[in-house]
Design a protein around this motif. Structure first.
Motif, PDB file in Angstrom:
ATOM      1  N   VAL A  76      48.504  28.978  36.901  1.00 64.15           N
ATOM      2  CA  VAL A  76      49.174  30.028  37.351  1.00 64.15           C
ATOM      3  C   VAL A  76      50.497  30.012  38.778  1.00 64.15           C
ATOM      4  N   ASP A  77      51.410  30.736  38.166  1.00 56.53           N
ATOM      5  CA  ASP A  77      52.226  29.844  40.006  1.00 56.53           C
ATOM      6  C   ASP A  77      51.749  31.009  40.575  1.00 56.53           C
ATOM      7  N   GLN A  78      51.685  30.048  41.855  1.00 60.99           N
ATOM      8  CA  GLN A  78      51.181  30.639  43.166  1.00 60.99           C
ATOM      9  C   GLN A  78      51.114  32.187  43.600  1.00 60.99           C
ATOM     10  N   ASN A  79      52.973  31.666  44.139  1.00 57.67           N
ATOM     11  CA  ASN A  79      54.248  33.044  43.645  1.00 57.67           C
ATOM     12  C   ASN A  79      53.289  34.137  43.091  1.00 57.67           C
ATOM     13  N   VAL A  80      53.324  33.966  41.826  1.00 59.36           N
ATOM     14  CA  VAL A  80      52.918  35.306  41.054  1.00 59.36           C
ATOM     15  C   VAL A  80      51.429  35.750  41.677  1.00 59.36           C
ATOM     16  N   VAL A  81      50.613  34.471  41.930  1.00 63.53           N
ATOM     17  CA  VAL A  81      49.456  35.020  42.595  1.00 63.53           C
ATOM     18  C   VAL A  81      49.120  35.599  43.616  1.00 63.53           C
ATOM     19  N   ASP A  82      49.897  35.424  44.494  1.00 61.20           N
ATOM     20  CA  ASP A  82      50.584  36.132  45.789  1.00 61.20           C
ATOM     21  C   ASP A  82      51.056  37.749  45.926  1.00 61.20           C
ATOM     22  N   SER A  83      51.876  37.611  44.938  1.00 52.20           N
ATOM     23  CA  SER A  83      52.328  39.341  44.693  1.00 52.20           C
ATOM     24  C   SER A  83      51.859  39.778  43.708  1.00 52.20           C
ATOM     25  N   GLN A  84      50.275  39.715  43.183  1.00 54.26           N
ATOM     26  CA  GLN A  84      50.424  41.066  42.047  1.00 54.26           C
ATOM     27  C   GLN A  84      49.275  40.049  41.738  1.00 54.26           C
ATOM     28  N   ALA A  85      48.374  41.409  40.839  1.00 51.17           N
ATOM     29  CA  ALA A  85      47.452  41.086  40.221  1.00 51.17           C
ATOM     30  C   ALA A  85      47.759  39.637  38.945  1.00 51.17           C
ATOM     31  N   VAL A  86      46.471  38.837  38.901  1.00 60.57           N
ATOM     32  CA  VAL A  86      46.458  38.018  37.616  1.00 60.57           C
ATOM     33  C   VAL A  86      44.884  38.049  36.996  1.00 60.57           C
ATOM     34  N   GLU A  87      45.344  37.642  35.742  1.00 63.75           N
ATOM     35  CA  GLU A  87      43.989  37.356  34.754  1.00 63.75           C
ATOM     36  C   GLU A  87      42.873  37.583  35.719  1.00 63.75           C
ATOM     37  N   MET A  88      42.551  36.539  36.245  1.00 58.39           N
ATOM     38  CA  MET A  88      41.853  35.922  37.279  1.00 58.39           C
ATOM     39  C   MET A  88      41.227  36.930  37.390  1.00 58.39           C
ATOM     40  N   ASP A  89      41.693  38.201  38.021  1.00 58.33           N
ATOM     41  CA  ASP A  89      41.344  39.274  39.269  1.00 58.33           C
ATOM     42  C   ASP A  89      40.249  39.804  38.343  1.00 58.33           C
ATOM     43  N   TYR A  90      40.379  39.934  37.193  1.00 57.06           N
ATOM     44  CA  TYR A  90      39.368  40.994  36.690  1.00 57.06           C
ATOM     45  C   TYR A  90      38.577  40.034  35.522  1.00 57.06           C
ATOM     46  N   THR A  91      38.004  38.857  36.007  1.00 54.00           N
ATOM     47  CA  THR A  91      37.251  38.003  35.020  1.00 54.00           C
ATOM     48  C   THR A  91      35.766  37.957  35.850  1.00 54.00           C
ATOM     49  N   HIS A  92      34.956  38.404  35.149  1.00 51.68           N
ATOM     50  CA  HIS A  92      33.885  38.699  35.733  1.00 51.68           C
ATOM     51  C   HIS A  92      33.450  39.932  36.917  1.00 51.68           C
ATOM     52  N   SER A  93      34.387  41.020  36.218  1.00 48.16           N
ATOM     53  CA  SER A  93      34.723  42.168  37.181  1.00 48.16           C
ATOM     54  C   SER A  93      33.644  42.900  36.808  1.00 48.16           C
ATOM     55  N   THR A  94      32.854  43.870  37.528  1.00 47.40           N
ATOM     56  CA  THR A  94      32.596  45.091  37.096  1.00 47.40           C
ATOM     57  C   THR A  94      33.486  46.561  36.715  1.00 47.40           C
ATOM     58  N   TYR A  95      34.722  46.000  37.033  1.00 45.18           N
ATOM     59  CA  TYR A  95      35.720  47.168  36.632  1.00 45.18           C
ATOM     60  C   TYR A  95      36.763  46.254  35.229  1.00 45.18           C
ATOM     61  N   SER A  96      36.980  47.360  33.991  1.00 43.81           N
ATOM     62  CA  SER A  96      37.565  47.276  33.163  1.00 43.81           C
ATOM     63  C   SER A  96      39.188  47.598  33.656  1.00 43.81           C
ATOM     64  N   ARG A  97      40.334  46.766  33.084  1.00 45.02           N
ATOM     65  CA  ARG A  97      41.504  46.368  33.407  1.00 45.02           C
ATOM     66  C   ARG A  97      42.031  48.437  32.557  1.00 45.02           C
ATOM     67  N   GLY A  98      42.166  49.453  33.738  1.00 48.11           N
ATOM     68  CA  GLY A  98      42.868  50.487  33.040  1.00 48.11           C
ATOM     69  C   GLY A  98      43.896  50.622  32.782  1.00 48.11           C
ATOM     70  N   HIS A  99      44.404  50.891  31.662  1.00 47.98           N
ATOM     71  CA  HIS A  99      45.729  51.005  31.712  1.00 47.98           C
ATOM     72  C   HIS A  99      46.412  52.794  32.321  1.00 47.98           C
ATOM     73  N   LEU A 100      47.692  52.745  33.410  1.00 47.50           N
ATOM     74  CA  LEU A 100      48.105  54.433  33.259  1.00 47.50           C
ATOM     75  C   LEU A 100      49.264  54.668  31.958  1.00 47.50           C
ATOM     76  N   ASN A 101      49.521  53.325  31.753  1.00 45.66           N
ATOM     77  CA  ASN A 101      51.112  53.780  30.402  1.00 45.66           C
ATOM     78  C   ASN A 101      50.193  53.332  29.555  1.00 45.66           C
ATOM     79  N   PRO A 102      49.378  54.269  28.815  1.00 46.29           N
ATOM     80  CA  PRO A 102      48.215  53.193  27.542  1.00 46.29           C
ATOM     81  C   PRO A 102      49.453  53.356  26.149  1.00 46.29           C
ATOM     82  N   SER A 103      48.474  52.417  25.434  1.00 40.36           N
ATOM     83  CA  SER A 103      50.158  51.841  24.032  1.00 40.36           C
ATOM     84  C   SER A 103      49.865  53.218  22.924  1.00 40.36           C
ATOM     85  N   LEU A 104      48.309  54.121  23.340  1.00 41.73           N
ATOM     86  CA  LEU A 104      48.603  55.228  22.800  1.00 41.73           C
ATOM     87  C   LEU A 104      49.588  56.180  22.332  1.00 41.73           C
ATOM     88  N   HIS A 105      50.233  55.964  23.348  1.00 43.89           N
ATOM     89  CA  HIS A 105      51.207  56.864  22.968  1.00 43.89           C
ATOM     90  C   HIS A 105      52.387  56.821  23.111  1.00 43.89           C
TER      91      HIS A 105
END
Length: 220
Positions: A76-105
């Motif tokens: 992933v572009d380094q500017n993107v990595v520096d500015s926001q979360a990327v998928e690798m941040d959640y890989t092998h994490s004990t936390y899941s990706r919790g939607h604030l605005n859920p698809s269900l709504h």
């Protein structure tokens, strides 16, 4: 109402997907996670779209196109990595990706797909995300489908830890201590069952996201 709201420090994002604005988010760059997302509820239709995760190019490049972009395969572009979360941040994490605005709504496939951006998720305990918080999203959905006669306005956000912040991947993404959600349906069916009398026209709930806490969701 002013945008961004006064009293909260963050970067406002008008979340745009396929050249159409879908919802709004107040994003914390230092935390690399949202403070809240606000959206109009619409009754869902069809199946949940696949989780094709996206990022916000404007956080990395101020002059970039306003449409969210799907993460590419590979680096992933380094500017993107520096500015926001990327998928690798959640890989092998004990936390899941919790939607604030859920698809269900949301009703349309495009609106539902637009919720799968990492600028709309926070690190959330797996047990809560797939348990009581998921139940809350479904309860709200059923109530609004059945009794809300017009627009319903929803805001879902977080409360940070006041001390000893929790982080993913060595200070990459901040973990919130609480998640909360509130809705307002100004025009609704007055023939409410007894158990829903206190949930219209407004309702709010909060749950703690600490690893050592219970996963109970409390109505406010």
């Amino acid at each position: 109402m002013s945008w961004p709201p006064k009293g909260l420090a963050g970067t406002p994002i008008c979340q745009r997907y396929i050249n159409q604005y879908r919802f709004a988010t107040l994003y914390s760059r230092p935390r690399r996670s949202p403070l809240f997302s606000a959206y109009l509820y619409t009754a869902p239709a069809g199946k949940r779209p696949p989780a094709s995760w996206k990022y916000e190019p404007q956080l990395a490049y101020p002059g970039a196109d306003g449409n969210m972009i799907t993460f590419p395969p590979g680096p992933v572009d380094q500017n993107v990595v520096d500015s926001q979360a990327v998928e690798m941040d959640y890989t092998h994490s004990t936390y899941s990706r919790g939607h604030l605005n859920p698809s269900l709504h949301h009703q349309s496939h495009e609106d539902r797909s637009a919720t799968f951006t990492l600028t709309n998720v926070v690190p959330q305990k797996e047990g809560s995300n797939e348990g009581p918080w998921k139940d809350l999203e479904q309860i709200v959905n059923k109530a609004l489908v059945a009794y809300c006669l017009g627009r319903a306005y929803v805001v879902t956000g977080i409360i940070p830890y006041q001390t000893e912040e929790h982080w993913l991947k060595n200070h990459r993404v901040a973990v919130p201590e609480y998640l909360w959600s509130a809705y307002c349906c100004p025009n609704y069916n007055n023939s409410l069952p007894k158990e829903l009398k206190d949930t219209f026209p407004t309702y709010a709930a909060i749950g703690r996201n600490d690893p050592n806490s219970t996963e109970e969701i409390v109505a406010c």
